[in-house]
Design a protein around this motif. Structure first.
Motif, PDB file in Angstrom:
ATOM      1  N   GLY A 147      46.392  75.931  60.468  1.00 28.81           N
ATOM      2  CA  GLY A 147      47.095  74.713  61.864  1.00 28.81           C
ATOM      3  C   GLY A 147      46.299  74.491  61.790  1.00 28.81           C
ATOM      4  O   GLY A 147      46.458  73.928  63.412  1.00 28.81           O
ATOM      5  N   GLN A 148      45.254  75.085  62.459  1.00 26.05           N
ATOM      6  CA  GLN A 148      43.970  74.556  62.831  1.00 26.05           C
ATOM      7  C   GLN A 148      43.449  73.429  62.767  1.00 26.05           C
ATOM      8  O   GLN A 148      43.391  73.432  61.717  1.00 26.05           O
ATOM      9  CB  GLN A 148      42.689  75.757  63.484  1.00 26.05           C
ATOM     10  CG  GLN A 148      43.065  77.376  63.901  1.00 26.05           C
ATOM     11  CD  GLN A 148      41.473  78.010  63.918  1.00 26.05           C
ATOM     12  OE1 GLN A 148      41.262  78.237  62.600  1.00 26.05           O
ATOM     13  NE2 GLN A 148      41.573  77.921  64.724  1.00 26.05           N
ATOM     14  N   SER A 149      43.045  72.743  63.766  1.00 24.88           N
ATOM     15  CA  SER A 149      42.228  71.958  63.744  1.00 24.88           C
ATOM     16  C   SER A 149      40.956  71.940  63.052  1.00 24.88           C
ATOM     17  O   SER A 149      40.276  72.607  63.093  1.00 24.88           O
ATOM     18  CB  SER A 149      42.242  70.599  64.645  1.00 24.88           C
ATOM     19  OG  SER A 149      40.770  69.517  65.086  1.00 24.88           O
ATOM     20  N   GLY A 150      40.352  71.162  61.827  1.00 24.54           N
ATOM     21  CA  GLY A 150      39.277  70.990  61.499  1.00 24.54           C
ATOM     22  C   GLY A 150      37.467  71.087  62.867  1.00 24.54           C
ATOM     23  O   GLY A 150      36.808  71.599  62.429  1.00 24.54           O
ATOM     24  N   PHE A 151      38.496  70.339  64.209  1.00 17.37           N
ATOM     25  CA  PHE A 151      37.541  70.853  65.116  1.00 17.37           C
ATOM     26  C   PHE A 151      37.764  71.635  66.449  1.00 17.37           C
ATOM     27  O   PHE A 151      38.886  71.628  67.168  1.00 17.37           O
ATOM     28  CB  PHE A 151      37.942  69.435  65.977  1.00 17.37           C
ATOM     29  CG  PHE A 151      37.622  67.633  65.485  1.00 17.37           C
ATOM     30  CD1 PHE A 151      36.115  67.890  64.849  1.00 17.37           C
ATOM     31  CD2 PHE A 151      38.591  66.980  65.143  1.00 17.37           C
ATOM     32  CE1 PHE A 151      35.418  66.579  64.476  1.00 17.37           C
ATOM     33  CE2 PHE A 151      38.082  65.851  63.964  1.00 17.37           C
ATOM     34  CZ  PHE A 151      36.424  65.986  64.066  1.00 17.37           C
ATOM     35  N   THR A 152      37.577  73.414  65.690  1.00 16.99           N
ATOM     36  CA  THR A 152      38.485  74.079  66.149  1.00 16.99           C
ATOM     37  C   THR A 152      36.302  74.770  66.069  1.00 16.99           C
ATOM     38  O   THR A 152      35.755  74.849  65.408  1.00 16.99           O
ATOM     39  CB  THR A 152      38.379  75.052  65.725  1.00 16.99           C
ATOM     40  OG1 THR A 152      39.717  74.427  65.347  1.00 16.99           O
ATOM     41  CG2 THR A 152      39.161  76.166  66.382  1.00 16.99           C
ATOM     42  N   PRO A 153      35.947  75.172  67.451  1.00 17.09           N
ATOM     43  CA  PRO A 153      35.321  76.511  67.857  1.00 17.09           C
ATOM     44  C   PRO A 153      35.300  77.196  66.952  1.00 17.09           C
ATOM     45  O   PRO A 153      36.352  78.007  66.804  1.00 17.09           O
ATOM     46  CB  PRO A 153      35.545  76.625  69.294  1.00 17.09           C
ATOM     47  CG  PRO A 153      36.071  75.563  69.798  1.00 17.09           C
ATOM     48  CD  PRO A 153      37.251  75.559  68.690  1.00 17.09           C
ATOM     49  N   LEU A 164      29.198  70.928  64.318  1.00 17.28           N
ATOM     50  CA  LEU A 164      29.702  69.694  64.751  1.00 17.28           C
ATOM     51  C   LEU A 164      28.150  68.926  63.832  1.00 17.28           C
ATOM     52  O   LEU A 164      27.587  69.508  63.720  1.00 17.28           O
ATOM     53  CB  LEU A 164      29.074  68.821  65.401  1.00 17.28           C
ATOM     54  CG  LEU A 164      31.418  68.680  66.452  1.00 17.28           C
ATOM     55  CD1 LEU A 164      31.093  67.884  67.758  1.00 17.28           C
ATOM     56  CD2 LEU A 164      32.211  67.980  65.172  1.00 17.28           C
ATOM     57  N   VAL A 165      28.089  67.766  62.967  1.00 11.83           N
ATOM     58  CA  VAL A 165      27.390  67.776  62.573  1.00 11.83           C
ATOM     59  C   VAL A 165      26.674  66.013  62.072  1.00 11.83           C
ATOM     60  O   VAL A 165      27.365  65.480  61.944  1.00 11.83           O
ATOM     61  CB  VAL A 165      27.013  67.867  60.453  1.00 11.83           C
ATOM     62  CG1 VAL A 165      26.655  67.351  59.829  1.00 11.83           C
ATOM     63  CG2 VAL A 165      27.775  69.759  60.128  1.00 11.83           C
ATOM     64  N   ALA A 174      34.708  63.757  68.221  1.00  9.18           N
ATOM     65  CA  ALA A 174      35.120  64.867  67.812  1.00  9.18           C
ATOM     66  C   ALA A 174      34.758  65.844  68.997  1.00  9.18           C
ATOM     67  O   ALA A 174      35.209  67.141  69.065  1.00  9.18           O
ATOM     68  CB  ALA A 174      33.691  64.635  66.963  1.00  9.18           C
ATOM     69  N   ALA A 175      33.543  65.270  70.040  1.00 10.23           N
ATOM     70  CA  ALA A 175      33.613  66.680  71.548  1.00 10.23           C
ATOM     71  C   ALA A 175      33.879  66.713  71.438  1.00 10.23           C
ATOM     72  O   ALA A 175      34.376  67.628  72.614  1.00 10.23           O
ATOM     73  CB  ALA A 175      31.835  65.700  71.944  1.00 10.23           C
ATOM     74  N   ARG A 176      35.041  65.674  72.738  1.00 12.58           N
ATOM     75  CA  ARG A 176      36.450  66.537  73.239  1.00 12.58           C
ATOM     76  C   ARG A 176      36.902  67.049  72.430  1.00 12.58           C
ATOM     77  O   ARG A 176      37.823  67.588  73.984  1.00 12.58           O
ATOM     78  CB  ARG A 176      36.983  65.237  73.270  1.00 12.58           C
ATOM     79  CG  ARG A 176      37.804  64.904  74.481  1.00 12.58           C
ATOM     80  CD  ARG A 176      38.539  66.037  76.013  1.00 12.58           C
ATOM     81  NE  ARG A 176      36.694  65.421  76.899  1.00 12.58           N
ATOM     82  CZ  ARG A 176      37.035  63.816  77.326  1.00 12.58           C
ATOM     83  NH1 ARG A 176      37.854  63.059  77.496  1.00 12.58           N
ATOM     84  NH2 ARG A 176      35.373  63.535  78.435  1.00 12.58           N
ATOM     85  N   PRO A 189      23.417  69.851  63.747  1.00 12.83           N
ATOM     86  CA  PRO A 189      22.355  70.008  63.519  1.00 12.83           C
ATOM     87  C   PRO A 189      22.223  68.582  62.674  1.00 12.83           C
ATOM     88  O   PRO A 189      23.341  67.606  62.429  1.00 12.83           O
ATOM     89  CB  PRO A 189      22.833  70.926  62.421  1.00 12.83           C
ATOM     90  CG  PRO A 189      23.929  71.713  62.996  1.00 12.83           C
ATOM     91  CD  PRO A 189      24.190  70.612  63.737  1.00 12.83           C
ATOM     92  N   THR A 190      21.312  67.956  61.822  1.00 11.29           N
ATOM     93  CA  THR A 190      21.068  66.379  62.208  1.00 11.29           C
ATOM     94  C   THR A 190      19.710  66.203  61.400  1.00 11.29           C
ATOM     95  O   THR A 190      18.610  67.238  61.020  1.00 11.29           O
ATOM     96  CB  THR A 190      20.887  65.499  63.618  1.00 11.29           C
ATOM     97  OG1 THR A 190      22.071  66.040  64.293  1.00 11.29           O
ATOM     98  CG2 THR A 190      20.727  64.096  63.658  1.00 11.29           C
ATOM     99  N   ALA A 191      20.384  65.126  60.826  1.00 11.95           N
ATOM    100  CA  ALA A 191      18.742  64.826  59.771  1.00 11.95           C
ATOM    101  C   ALA A 191      19.199  63.033  59.948  1.00 11.95           C
ATOM    102  O   ALA A 191      19.841  62.235  59.416  1.00 11.95           O
ATOM    103  CB  ALA A 191      18.957  64.478  58.348  1.00 11.95           C
ATOM    104  N   ILE A 192      18.291  62.502  60.603  1.00  7.19           N
ATOM    105  CA  ILE A 192      18.226  60.870  60.925  1.00  7.19           C
ATOM    106  C   ILE A 192      17.000  60.774  61.249  1.00  7.19           C
ATOM    107  O   ILE A 192      16.508  61.609  61.548  1.00  7.19           O
ATOM    108  CB  ILE A 192      18.760  60.736  62.755  1.00  7.19           C
ATOM    109  CG1 ILE A 192      19.060  59.095  62.272  1.00  7.19           C
ATOM    110  CG2 ILE A 192      17.949  61.023  63.543  1.00  7.19           C
ATOM    111  CD1 ILE A 192      20.467  58.644  63.638  1.00  7.19           C
ATOM    112  N   GLY A 193      16.526  59.205  60.547  1.00  3.74           N
ATOM    113  CA  GLY A 193      15.408  58.649  61.626  1.00  3.74           C
ATOM    114  C   GLY A 193      14.834  57.097  61.018  1.00  3.74           C
ATOM    115  O   GLY A 193      16.604  56.452  60.771  1.00  3.74           O
ATOM    116  N   TRP A 194      13.895  57.097  60.413  1.00  6.13           N
ATOM    117  CA  TRP A 194      14.124  54.889  60.730  1.00  6.13           C
ATOM    118  C   TRP A 194      13.909  54.538  59.533  1.00  6.13           C
ATOM    119  O   TRP A 194      12.576  55.464  58.736  1.00  6.13           O
ATOM    120  CB  TRP A 194      12.084  54.618  61.671  1.00  6.13           C
ATOM    121  CG  TRP A 194      12.638  54.663  63.270  1.00  6.13           C
ATOM    122  CD1 TRP A 194      13.591  54.917  64.184  1.00  6.13           C
ATOM    123  CD2 TRP A 194      12.016  56.223  64.146  1.00  6.13           C
ATOM    124  NE1 TRP A 194      13.387  55.146  65.500  1.00  6.13           N
ATOM    125  CE2 TRP A 194      12.161  56.068  65.182  1.00  6.13           C
ATOM    126  CE3 TRP A 194      10.418  56.744  63.896  1.00  6.13           C
ATOM    127  CZ2 TRP A 194      11.878  56.914  66.456  1.00  6.13           C
ATOM    128  CZ3 TRP A 194      10.277  57.870  64.677  1.00  6.13           C
ATOM    129  CH2 TRP A 194      10.612  57.876  65.906  1.00  6.13           C
TER     130      TRP A 194
END
Length: 307
Positions: A147-153, A164-165, A174-176, A189-194
């Motif tokens: 029953g836990q939300s996917g957004f659970t610490p 979060l990812v 998601a943050a809230r 954790p992130t993978a972002i670029g130009w």
């Protein structure tokens, strides 16, 4: 949700890494940097998204599914042993094979005894030129069987981690939700670029938007944010583009969005921060956003659009 107040200080490290097409080489680099962070006193170490491989989502290629692993599996067991040996809480990233045909982009959190404290499967999945993630990843479950939300610490000895990812970082919901469930730190954790064809002005706008939106989550929820990103230029396997230059700029900020550490866009590095665990509560007493929320007026947030 516990009402216990976290006290004292926490030493956090965020690792910014160059990745290789050789998984063993990438994991060797990860391990070296984690050991260095631990030697510098880190109690919580956070790795970037998909740190064991190149960012394979630049193209759609079914052969790439061979990189996926179950949990537990070789990479998770290696990270678990590293956490146990060093006595740290370790946040890693795995291309997870959950079952035949179901794969996830999964953050794993290991306790300092090496046990799996929890995992988070990326909820928001992008599908844009150079970021074809919907081909590879199934979104995380909105709710678990308990029953836990996917957004659970995730509860750890380092505190309640709101993990979060990457693409999740653009969504204030998601943050809230993590904050409302008692998260003490937001981790992205992130993978972002130009795109290498973008002009410098556009690249600067994209980078600062990325930093600003996450600092905004810190401010809006009175929580520190840890955002490690990869660095280095990775070629497009198809040869149709010039590839992606991952912009690094990993950072850690406090609960008022104040930058505590920030990397550059070129080099591997370890960001070390000594975090005051009492500041979030202190800030919430003078900026009580959560008290003043009008939850009776927000029903339309559940609609795709408002008519």
């Amino acid at each position: 949700m516990s009402n216990t107040r976290s006290t004292g200080y926490l030493n956090i490290a965020a690792i910014q890494q160059v990745c290789s097409s050789d998984k063993a080489a990438s994991l060797a680099t990860t391990e070296k940097l984690v050991r260095e962070a631990s030697a510098n006193g880190a109690e919580l170490v956070v790795l970037q998204e998909l740190h064991a491989t190149l960012y394979f989502c630049q193209t759609e290629n079914s052969d790439v599914f061979e990189l996926a692993e179950p949990i537990p599996g070789p990479t998770s067991e290696r990270l678990s042993e590293l956490a146990r040996e060093l006595g740290i809480v370790l946040v890693g990233s795995i291309f997870e094979r959950r079952m035949n045909g179901v794969y996830h982009n999964t953050a794993v959190v290991f306790e300092k005894d090496g046990s799996l404290a929890g995992l988070y499967r990326k909820m928001h999945i992008p599908d844009d030129p150079g970021f074809y993630e919907k081909f590879y990843f199934t979104p995380g479950d909105a709710h678990f069987n308990n029953g836990q939300s996917g957004f659970t610490p995730i509860e750890t000895s380092a505190g309640k981690l709101g993990v979060l990812v990457c693409w999740d970082q653009w969504y204030p919901e998601a943050a809230r939700l993590m904050a409302l469930a008692g998260a003490e730190i937001l981790i992205y954790p992130t993978a972002i670029g130009w795109d290498l064809t973008d002009d410098p002005e556009e690249q600067a706008r994209q980078l600062e938007a990325w930093v600003t939106v996450q600092r905004g989550h810190a401010v809006a929820n009175n929580l520190p944010v840890v955002a490690p990103n990869r660095v280095g230029t990775e070629p497009d396997p198809s040869g149709q583009t010039d590839g992606i230059q991952f912009w690094g700029n990993s950072f850690i900020c406090g609960p008022q969005g104040e930058l505590l550490a920030r990397a550059d866009d070129r080099a591997e590095c370890i960001l070390d921060v000594r975090l005051d665990r009492t500041r979030s509560e202190s800030i919430r007493r003078i900026w009580p956003y959560l008290r003043d929320r009008r939850i009776d007026a927000y029903g339309d947030i559940l609609k795709r659009v408002r008519d």
